[in-house]
Design an enzyme around this catalytic site. Structure first.
Site, PDB file in Angstrom:
ATOM      1  N   ASP A 467       0.848  -1.185   0.000  1.00  0.00           N
ATOM      2  CA  ASP A 467       0.000   0.000   0.000  1.00  0.00           C
ATOM      3  C   ASP A 467       0.886   1.238   0.000  1.00  0.00           C
ATOM      4  OD1 ASP A 467      -1.630   2.222   1.543  1.00  0.00           O
ATOM      5  OD2 ASP A 467      -3.090   0.803   0.761  1.00  0.00           O
ATOM      6  N   LEU A 468       0.520   2.217  -0.825  1.00  0.00           N
ATOM      7  CA  LEU A 468       1.296   3.460  -0.912  1.00  0.00           C
ATOM      8  C   LEU A 468       0.916   4.391   0.235  1.00  0.00           C
ATOM      9  CD1 LEU A 468       1.340   4.279  -4.723  1.00  0.00           C
ATOM     10  CD2 LEU A 468       3.315   3.980  -3.261  1.00  0.00           C
ATOM     11  N   ASP A 510      -4.726   2.229  -4.440  1.00  0.00           N
ATOM     12  CA  ASP A 510      -3.264   2.199  -4.354  1.00  0.00           C
ATOM     13  C   ASP A 510      -2.781   0.911  -3.682  1.00  0.00           C
ATOM     14  OD1 ASP A 510      -4.317   2.879  -1.888  1.00  0.00           O
ATOM     15  OD2 ASP A 510      -2.633   4.156  -1.323  1.00  0.00           O
TER      16      ASP A 510
END
Length: 867
Positions: A467-468, A510
């Site tokens: 996950d960003l 994301d």
């Protein structure tokens, strides 16, 4: 006989309570008879639909339903009456006050069987339904194209897709021959056929309606009123017959930028597109471009193949023969014109020189198997042309046998299928690749994960979820186009850093995933995740827009009995722990995480149950003036009055308070109860203390919170001066936006107090005092420890008191436990105190009794009030 006054008052109080409770719910609430006659609707229904009470009661509420959903509602009512159901739910579209229909999940349960009364509520599920419908329709269209459906069928399905996406639209697709500059035909299943009777051969150009202009200018043409648009001057008589008043048109472009068709949206009213509809049109154009281009290509190929079959039945483009061992004996002279290799050079195994190097071994393996089994051959490979390029060809062959069943010779043909093959590949990619990033999509990921976990292939499979961190800030600061670019960049780096045996995929937003076959043990998998996270973070820092992003990773190793869903849940729990701890962290799943997840679920469920059953109650802790010990206010503290477990602290539902929607609902309920208690204070004692209420980020950042609070204050007839909103520094750090400052400033202008709670424990206290309209600071209770003339916290507390007084703010010390602490605080100039020394949190009745006692004896001093 008239009701006695107490009875009327009780009824009025119950009605007010019902209205306050239902108005506090973030959704529709209604009371209805089992035959569908509505007796009551809440304010949310009226605000949302724009319908008055009079227009909603009885069967008037049905007018807000989508006409297509009325039969389902009628059937549901009949089913409830016939079978005596106790509860029921169904999905239906409800018209908003601006005319837009949105999907809601309607739930109802019986509350009085003898009177046949039901209570209902709703959940907005529009985004979920639309997303599912969109994915389903796009997949259906791609499947139609891949199976070679007629282009007319594909276009009709695209039209229905457009009509579903844009409310009230009737769609047409007009095919364009861009080279000739003319329309070649049209499909419009929901429009009168005579509108398009003469479309074929019509020249496109500016002024040829919306679609002709859009095709000619290669841009969107939005005509909101055809009666006054010059583009429709020569064609207005056609649409006036059918009462059409608006037409939007969007050109559909090929991958080379050539106009393939126009997508038209017709309306019965003067109408301009909303921002959501414009975004929806872009998605429609993307799938239409892919489907139309590939349909035309496949249709042309199909017609070409059929023509070829009819004219020269099974006469191959490049015929060949081979001996029983598969060695080439003869081949058409057209082979030389394709490859530059003469037929003589191709004999025996010379034909292999034309193959792409990567296809030689697979082709030989295939032929060995066919020579052994004698089965007909059908394979594809690439051959190099005279100009050095490669094209895909299809080679088919069949053996001829002697009387004993031995192969005598092979006969076959070779044909160019390059365009057809590329069309199939693009369709395959569209079905199994993420359209934005080019990595595998969720469908492909789930299929691959299930395949790796199949019992026959059971290996120590690992899964990484990535996950960003802070990706939302990229979207907010630079826009969604920049956000998409960052996602594409991240996917490119992820593909670069994954190994050949691993599969990288985008699951949505994301969030990405990597399947790690033969992962070994958990230690090795965790180390693999750390290396990958370091490489990705380093790559992102080289981008101006992505340098603020880091990567959090959750990893899990499949157990022997794990399904794909089990493994995904484990990795998801690990990712949640990773993001909860800090940025750029790798966490591996351990069994304790399941207990944490279960605890979170339990807290969320307790929060929902407390809301549903009315267990949320405020307790009140007094706030006193240090010089004289008199109560000047109190803080409302949330408690759960559980019927079996007793009174519970807010920590029991911490996850619910932190949940965006549930936290907002609980905060709204708490505020409503506090306002009602302020009314009770005033009615019982003639006056009320100022009450402070803590606000979570979920409550404060709701877009309509300020409007709701001011409206509720007015309805409750409670002056804004009697309410103080307490906000922690963590909330301000997490949710610092211009809208927050504007909301607080508006509430402050109305006379409401704004207190900064837990003061001194954050990182930006001075900035908050400058940026936001704070009227009071509350020194955190942690500073009361070791509080003496020379204690370690003395200088800090004295500084905070001096700062607050110099800024003209009220200063409250929290957590005062002793008279010695109270005396020191008073000596240093602190105005107010709060803590167990002055009173523990108490029920409303005890708080009123304490407040009344002070009113009855104005000169009374608490025995420990002045320290």
């Amino acid at each position: 006989m008239e009701l006695e006054a107490p009875t009327r008052e009780a009824i009025q109080q119950r009605e007010q309570l019902l209205e306050a409770l239902t108005d506090a719910v973030p959704g529709f609430v209604w009371v209805v008879e089992k035959n569908g006659r509505v007796l009551y609707v809440n304010a949310e229904w009226r605000d949302y639909t724009g319908k008055s009470d009079a227009g909603s009661l009885g069967h008037g509420w049905l007018e807000a339903l989508h006409p297509d959903d009325r039969p389902a509602i009628d059937q549901a009512i009949a089913k409830v009456v016939e079978k005596g159901l106790q509860q029921h739910e169904l999905a239906a579209r409800i018209r908003r006050s601006d005319g837009v229909y949105r999907w809601h999940l309607l739930r109802a349960r019986i509350i009085d069987a003898s009177a046949g009364l039901w209570i209902g509520c709703s959940i907005d599920i529009h985004e979920r339904v639309e997303r599912e419908n969109c994915e389903k329709r796009e997949h259906q269209i791609l499947e139609m194209v891949s199976r070679g459906a007629a282009i007319e069928e594909v276009l009709a399905t695209l039209c229905r897709y457009g009509e579903h996406s844009v409310s009230g639209a009737r769609c047409s697709i007009m095919l364009v021959d861009a080279d000739a500059g003319r329309f070649t035909g049209a499909i419009a299943p929901s429009l009168p056929p005579e509108l398009f009777a003469d479309v074929a051969g019509l020249k496109i150009g500016t002024g040829v309606g919306s679609c002709g202009t859009a095709a000619h200018q290669c841009c969107d043409v939005i005509v909101t009123d055809t009666d006054i648009s010059p583009l429709w001057q020569e064609w207005r008589h056609l649409i006036e017959r059918h009462s059409l008043r608006a037409c939007w048109s969007r050109p559909v472009l090929s991958s080379q930028g050539k106009v393939l068709a126009t997508f038209g949206f017709y309306f019965d009213e003067v109408r301009a597109p909303t921002a959501d509809e414009l975004e929806s049109l872009e998605g429609i154009r993307h799938i239409a471009s892919l489907a139309i281009e590939r349909s035309i290509t496949l249709q042309n190929l199909k017609e070409s193949e059929e023509h070829h079959r009819q004219t020269v039945e099974l006469n191959p483009q490049v015929p060949w023969t081979a001996d029983a061992r598969g060695r080439l004996e003869s081949i058409s002279s057209r082979w030389a014109s394709f490859t530059g290799i003469t037929p003589d050079e191709a004999l025996g195994m010379g034909w292999l020189k034309a193959l792409h190097p990567d296809d030689v071994d697979p082709a030989l393996d295939y032929w060995r198997e066919r020579l052994e089994t004698g089965k007909p051959a059908d394979l594809r490979y690439r051959i190099q042309l005279v100009d050095g390029s490669y094209r895909w060809v299809r080679v088919r062959g069949a053996p001829r046998f002697d009387a004993n069943g031995n192969i005598i010779r092979w006969y076959g043909s070779l044909e160019d299928v390059h365009d057809h093959f590329l069309a199939e590949e693009q369709l395959r990619r569209a079905a199994f690749e993420d359209s934005l990033t080019g990595v595998a999509n969720r469908r492909s990921f789930e299929r691959a994960l299930r395949n790796h976990l199949a019992p026959a292939k059971r290996q120590p499979v690992g899964l990484l979820l990535l996950d960003l961190d802070d990706f939302k800030q990229v979207n907010d600061r630079f826009g969604h186009a920049a956000g998409d670019a960052v996602l594409r960049l991240f996917a490119r780096h992820l593909s670069k850093h994954t190994q050949s045996s691993e599969l990288a995929a985008r699951l949505g937003g994301d969030e990405f995933a990597v399947i790690v076959p033969e992962a070994g043990d958990l230690r090795r998998l965790e180390e693999r995740a750390r290396r990958l996270a370091r490489s990705l973070s380093a790559s992102l820092r080289r981008s101006a827009k992505a340098r603020t992003c880091d990567v959090s990773v959750g990893c899990a190793l499949a157990a022997a009995t794990d399904t794909a869903e089990d493994l995904l849940k484990k990795a998801d729990m690990a990712l949640y722990e990773s993001k909860a701890e800090q940025r750029n962290v790798v966490k591996a799943f351990v069994p304790q995480m399941r207990r944490v997840a279960e605890q979170k679920v339990a807290q969320l469920e307790l929060g929902r149950e407390a809301l549903r059953e009315g267990w949320i109650v405020p307790f009140y802790q007094p706030k006193v003036m240090l010089p004289n010990g008199r109560i000047v206010g109190c803080e409302a503290l949330l408690r759960i009055d559980h019927p079996e477990r007793g009174v519970l602290p807010p920590l029991e539902i911490f996850q619910a308070l932190d949940h965006p929607k549930l936290g907002w609902a609980i905060g709204e309920r708490m505020l409503s109860l506090v306002l009602k208690d302020i009314q009770t204070f005033a009615s019982r004692t003639g006056t009320s203390p100022q009450v402070a209420v803590n606000l979570s980020a979920a409550t404060l950042m709701q877009g309509d919170f300020t409007r709701w609070l001011l409206r509720t204050l007015k309805q409750a007839d409670v002056p804004a001066e009697l309410l103080t909103l307490e906000i922690t520094e963590r909330v301000l750090l997490d949710e610092m936006e211009d809208s927050l400052g504007e909301a607080l400033a508006e509430l402050r202008r109305m006379g409401m107090g704004i207190a900064l709670d837990d003061f001194g424990t954050g990182y930006a206290s001075l900035m908050h005092l400058q940026k936001y309209p704070i009227s009071e600071i509350k020194i955190d209770h942690s500073f009361m420890d070791n509080l003496a003339q020379n204690g370690s916290n003395t200088a800090i507390v004295q500084s905070m008191i001096t700062l607050g007084r110099n800024l003209g703010l009220n200063v409250v010390a929290e957590g005062v436990q002793s008279s010695e602490q109270g005396l020191l605080l008073r000596t240093w100039g602190c105005q107010m105190g709060q803590g167990f020394h002055y009173g523990r949190p108490m029920s409303l009745e005890d708080a009123i009794e304490s407040w009344q006692r002070q009113i009855d004896d104005p000169g009374e001093r608490r025995h420990h009030g002045s320290g």
